[in-house]
Design a protein around this motif. Structure first.
Motif, PDB file in Angstrom:
ATOM      1  N   ARG A   1      11.502  77.925 -39.162  1.00  0.00           N
ATOM      2  CA  ARG A   1      12.626  78.520 -38.457  1.00  0.00           C
ATOM      3  C   ARG A   1      13.270  79.561 -39.354  1.00  0.00           C
ATOM      4  NH1 ARG A   1      15.894  74.517 -34.380  1.00  0.00           N
ATOM      5  NH2 ARG A   1      14.095  74.014 -33.071  1.00  0.00           N
TER       6      ARG A   1
ATOM      7  N   GLN B   1      12.928  79.904 -29.422  1.00  0.00           N
ATOM      8  CA  GLN B   1      12.062  78.918 -30.069  1.00  0.00           C
ATOM      9  C   GLN B   1      12.707  78.282 -31.301  1.00  0.00           C
ATOM     10  OE1 GLN B   1       8.296  80.918 -30.679  1.00  0.00           O
ATOM     11  NE2 GLN B   1       7.647  80.432 -28.594  1.00  0.00           N
ATOM     12  N   GLY B   2      13.989  78.570 -31.535  1.00  0.00           N
ATOM     13  CA  GLY B   2      14.712  77.847 -32.569  1.00  0.00           C
ATOM     14  C   GLY B   2      15.132  78.643 -33.780  1.00  0.00           C
ATOM     15  N   SER B   3      14.564  79.844 -33.984  1.00  0.00           N
ATOM     16  CA  SER B   3      14.990  80.659 -35.110  1.00  0.00           C
ATOM     17  C   SER B   3      16.303  81.357 -34.778  1.00  0.00           C
ATOM     18  CB  SER B   3      13.917  81.699 -35.450  1.00  0.00           C
ATOM     19  OG  SER B   3      12.770  81.080 -35.998  1.00  0.00           O
TER      20      SER B   3
ATOM     21  N   VAL C   1       7.537  73.090 -39.492  1.00  0.00           N
ATOM     22  CA  VAL C   1       8.263  73.981 -38.587  1.00  0.00           C
ATOM     23  C   VAL C   1       8.853  75.123 -39.394  1.00  0.00           C
ATOM     24  CG1 VAL C   1      10.251  74.180 -37.056  1.00  0.00           C
ATOM     25  CG2 VAL C   1       8.770  72.187 -36.908  1.00  0.00           C
TER      26      VAL C   1
ATOM     27  N   SER D   1      12.173  84.614 -30.355  1.00  0.00           N
ATOM     28  CA  SER D   1      12.356  83.884 -31.603  1.00  0.00           C
ATOM     29  C   SER D   1      13.545  82.928 -31.516  1.00  0.00           C
ATOM     30  CB  SER D   1      12.561  84.887 -32.746  1.00  0.00           C
ATOM     31  OG  SER D   1      12.844  84.235 -33.956  1.00  0.00           O
ATOM     32  N   THR D   2      14.645  83.396 -30.948  1.00  0.00           N
ATOM     33  CA  THR D   2      15.834  82.552 -30.814  1.00  0.00           C
ATOM     34  C   THR D   2      15.569  81.412 -29.838  1.00  0.00           C
ATOM     35  OG1 THR D   2      17.207  84.505 -31.242  1.00  0.00           O
ATOM     36  CG2 THR D   2      18.302  82.568 -30.310  1.00  0.00           C
TER      37      THR D   2
ATOM     38  N   THR E   1      16.170  81.684 -40.522  1.00  0.00           N
ATOM     39  CA  THR E   1      17.622  81.753 -40.478  1.00  0.00           C
ATOM     40  C   THR E   1      18.116  82.530 -41.684  1.00  0.00           C
ATOM     41  OG1 THR E   1      18.292  79.855 -41.830  1.00  0.00           O
ATOM     42  CG2 THR E   1      17.522  79.376 -39.591  1.00  0.00           C
TER      43      THR E   1
ATOM     44  N   THR F   1       4.246  86.045 -37.401  1.00  0.00           N
ATOM     45  CA  THR F   1       4.940  84.856 -36.902  1.00  0.00           C
ATOM     46  C   THR F   1       5.048  84.791 -35.389  1.00  0.00           C
ATOM     47  OG1 THR F   1       7.094  85.970 -37.076  1.00  0.00           O
ATOM     48  CG2 THR F   1       6.326  84.746 -39.000  1.00  0.00           C
TER      49      THR F   1
ATOM     50  N   ALA G   1      18.768  75.525 -38.030  1.00  0.00           N
ATOM     51  CA  ALA G   1      18.290  74.376 -38.803  1.00  0.00           C
ATOM     52  C   ALA G   1      19.321  74.143 -39.905  1.00  0.00           C
ATOM     53  CB  ALA G   1      16.913  74.659 -39.385  1.00  0.00           C
TER      54      ALA G   1
ATOM     55  N   SER H   1      22.678  72.033 -33.702  1.00  0.00           N
ATOM     56  CA  SER H   1      22.308  73.446 -33.659  1.00  0.00           C
ATOM     57  C   SER H   1      23.356  74.292 -34.375  1.00  0.00           C
ATOM     58  CB  SER H   1      22.195  73.915 -32.208  1.00  0.00           C
ATOM     59  OG  SER H   1      23.473  73.895 -31.588  1.00  0.00           O
TER      60      SER H   1
ATOM     61  N   ALA I   1      18.809  76.905 -31.263  1.00  0.00           N
ATOM     62  CA  ALA I   1      18.555  77.701 -32.463  1.00  0.00           C
ATOM     63  C   ALA I   1      19.298  77.139 -33.667  1.00  0.00           C
ATOM     64  CB  ALA I   1      18.965  79.150 -32.213  1.00  0.00           C
TER      65      ALA I   1
END
Length: 629
Positions: free
Chosen positions: A620, A61-63, A618, A58-59, A622, A74, A326, A293, A324
């Motif tokens: 994400r 891929q940006g979360s 998208v 998950s991290t 957080t 998810t 947003a 980021s 990671a």
């Protein structure tokens, strides 16, 4: 015969991790990290190791965190639902209990363990601490309201935005002037750079006499920083509402990358800015903040003095950072919420016409103060000739796929859709049109470069850009780099040296090069200098020439990922859409690509790919948004 193993497979993984890896939910790297963490902490429960692998994925891929209850929904790739349907997902209540009780996982504030769990969500400990630090830093700054003479502020705003009609730029400037940390958000053409230039002028006039503010401008990439500096110089020459002192300040203002400002990767890291060595600034304006980021934002907050103003500028609808987080989207998620009564009264004193006109400044909100510093620009003042590109961008941002498709198919000048199949090569008229477009622009760049005109070659480079969502595959940058280079060789007629270089070859910088003042993502072109060749980077107004032998990590550039295009603008843009099932076919990807164009955009892809992209924002995960609220 030697069989090359699939790189995504962890060959020695069995049990639950092996099943998830073979189904395509986990990559080999996710499995290996989870296994190593289990060995280090003597954790053998497969449920815990699965959670660890999933949060690593998950991290990556940006979360920033993973809500375990949502993981079965998810974590499955869009194109892997069938293979993942029979996976052995743990029973939810037992899974949460096992993870919370694991020696891998910390649940209190003081313990240092690889993972952190709170509220049913799981973080890698490093990112949990960064998120807590960013939220605390923002809340502390937001609570410290600057002491501003409201009568002076009203006077300077009336000078910079004359007239009594409501103006969202003037209101946003007042919001920023009354905040220690503020966000100036808006889409293309809403006047963010105009507002920044006038805001700088307002800060100058509000400062103590004879003590102009120590000001810095920064952006995540060299290209974005160069565009920011250029915009300030243009405002100094063209804005009729500025006085001579404003113009002088803007002319001497420079912009740098955040990495350079913070000396990240510097040879002497102990001298890098941070909590114990803050930047010598009164005002820092950071542009293209959607690309920042969580990790970079945490370093930035540490380095900005507590009493300095931090103005964060960007478009929250664009693609988020590759890493990671947003942050900009989290900051602006509550942009339409009510401001606190105290801030509303301050705004009414500074810009009574704007506040009286309505908008998100009504009193009555009991919530936190970070929202008090959010100014949103919604009025589009210009977008090329103000036509279909702006309409297309608005409909993409609103999630209206059918309406976006109508614009693309409407036949308006500047917006074209080449409807091609997703499962085969691009052929026929769409391919011929694309070849004519890229070779025509390449011919002009090569001609200027052969003549030794670096300014004209750099300007020609910005007139068209071919963009892809993917790096690999038939719609990826790698494939189109090779194809376009072949077209240029055949249609333009270039002869490369043994090292592959020739006058007119576009280049992209792949890593920060402090010796040459070049940064990751900067673009340039090879130019003739007598009988030799040099590389020219920077803006056409101020080219930076570097001998080829001194260049660091660079590569030819005939196509660009949409991510790398952020912070740049081009006259014309061609976008190659991925298949509808691609995880990169997202609303933010298409919106970002379309809004890079000034005058014309061509979308190459199927109608299904357009609809799928617009329908898929998208996601994400957080915790920052909740912490700020």
């Amino acid at each position: 015969m030697t069989v090359t193993p699939e790189p995504r497979l962890a060959l020695r993984a069995d049990g639950v991790l092996g099943a998830f890896n073979r189904a395509g939910v986990l990559d080999a790297a996710d499995v290996h990290v989870a296994q190593r963490l289990g060995q280090m902490q003597q954790e053998s429960d497969e449920r815990v190791l699965l959670a660890a692998a999933l949060v690593v994925r998950s991290t990556r891929q940006g979360s920033v965190m993973l809500p375990l209850a949502d993981a079965p929904r998810t974590a499955v790739p869009a194109d892997g639902a069938e293979a993942a349907a029979g996976l052995p997902w743990p029973e939810p209540a037992g899974w949460l209990a096992a993870v919370a009780g694991s020696p891998l996982v910390a649940t209190g504030d003081g313990t240092r363990r690889p993972l952190r769990m709170a509220g049913g969500a799981l973080w890698l400990d490093r990112y949990w601490r960064q998120e807590v630090a960013v939220a605390d830093g923002l809340l502390r700054r937001a609570a410290d309201v600057p002491d501003v003479d409201l009568a002076r502020l009203r006077t300077v705003l009336d000078r910079l935005w004359p007239g009594t009609h409501p103006d969202d730029q003037r209101l946003a400037a007042a919001v920023c002037a009354l905040s220690r940390v503020s966000v100036l958000a808006g889409g293309p053409g809403t006047g963010k750079t105009t507002t920044v230039a006038r805001l700088v002028a307002a800060f100058r006039e509000l400062a103590e006499p004879g003590a102009p503010p120590r000001l810095a401008l920064a952006a995540p990439t060299g290209k974005a920083a160069a565009r920011m500096k250029e915009a300030m110089q243009q405002a100094a020459e063209r804005d009729p509402n500025l006085v001579d002192a404003d113009r002088a300040l803007l002319r001497q203002t420079t912009a740098s990358t955040l990495h350079r400002l913070l000396k990240l990767g510097h040879r002497v890291p102990r001298f890098a800015p941070g909590r114990d060595n803050p930047l010598p600034l009164d005002v820092l304006v950071v542009d293209e903040a959607s690309m920042i980021s969580l990790t970079l934002f945490a370093k930035l907050l540490e380095a900005v003095p507590p009493r300095a103003r931090l103005v964060i500028v960007g478009d929250p609808d664009q693609l988020a950072a590759v890493e990671a987080g947003a942050v900009l989207a989290d900051l602006t998620a509550d942009a339409d919420g009510l401001r606190t009564p105290a801030r509303t009264e301050l705004l009414r004193a500074a810009v009574p016409h704007d506040v009286a006109a309505g908008g998100p400044v009504a009193p009555g909100s009991p919530r936190g103060r970070v929202r008090d510093g959010i100014g949103v620009l919604r009025t589009v003042h210009r977008f090329a000739d103000g036509g279909p590109i702006a309409t297309l961008a608005d409909r993409i941002r609103a999630g209206s796929g059918a309406a976006a498709l109508d614009v693309l198919r409407g036949g308006a000048d500047g917006v074209v859709l080449h409807d091609v199949a997703d499962d085969g090569p691009i052929t026929g008229a769409p391919l011929a049109a694309l070849r004519a477009e890229v070779t025509d622009h390449a011919r002009k760049v090569v001609g200027a470069a052969r003549a030794g005109d670096a300014a004209a070659a750099l300007a020609g480079l910005e007139r068209h850009r071919l963009m892809c969502a993917h790096r690999r595959g038939p719609r990826g940058v790698g494939y189109w780099e090779r194809l376009v280079e072949r077209w240029v060789a055949e249609d333009v007629g270039v002869e490369a040296r043994r090292d592959g270089r020739y006058a007119g070859l576009p280049l992209i910088v792949l890593a920060n090069d402090y010796d040459n003042d070049l940064f990751n993502g900067d673009t340039g072109v090879v130019v003739a200098r007598g009988s030799d060749l040099v590389a020219a980077f920077g803006s056409p107004e101020e080219p930076i020439e570097v001998p080829l032998g001194r260049l660091g990590a660079v590569a030819p550039m005939r196509a660009l990922t949409v991510h790398r295009s952020q912070g740049s603008q081009f006259d014309r843009v061609t976008v190659l859409l991925p298949a509808p099932s691609s995880p990169l076919a997202t609303r933010e990807m298409l919106y970002t690509a379309v809004t890079r164009a000034r005058t014309a955009v061509t979308v190459v892809g199927s109608a299904a790919a357009v609809l799928s992209s617009v329908a898929q924002p998208v996601a994400r995960a957080t915790g920052l948004r909740a912490r700020l609220a």
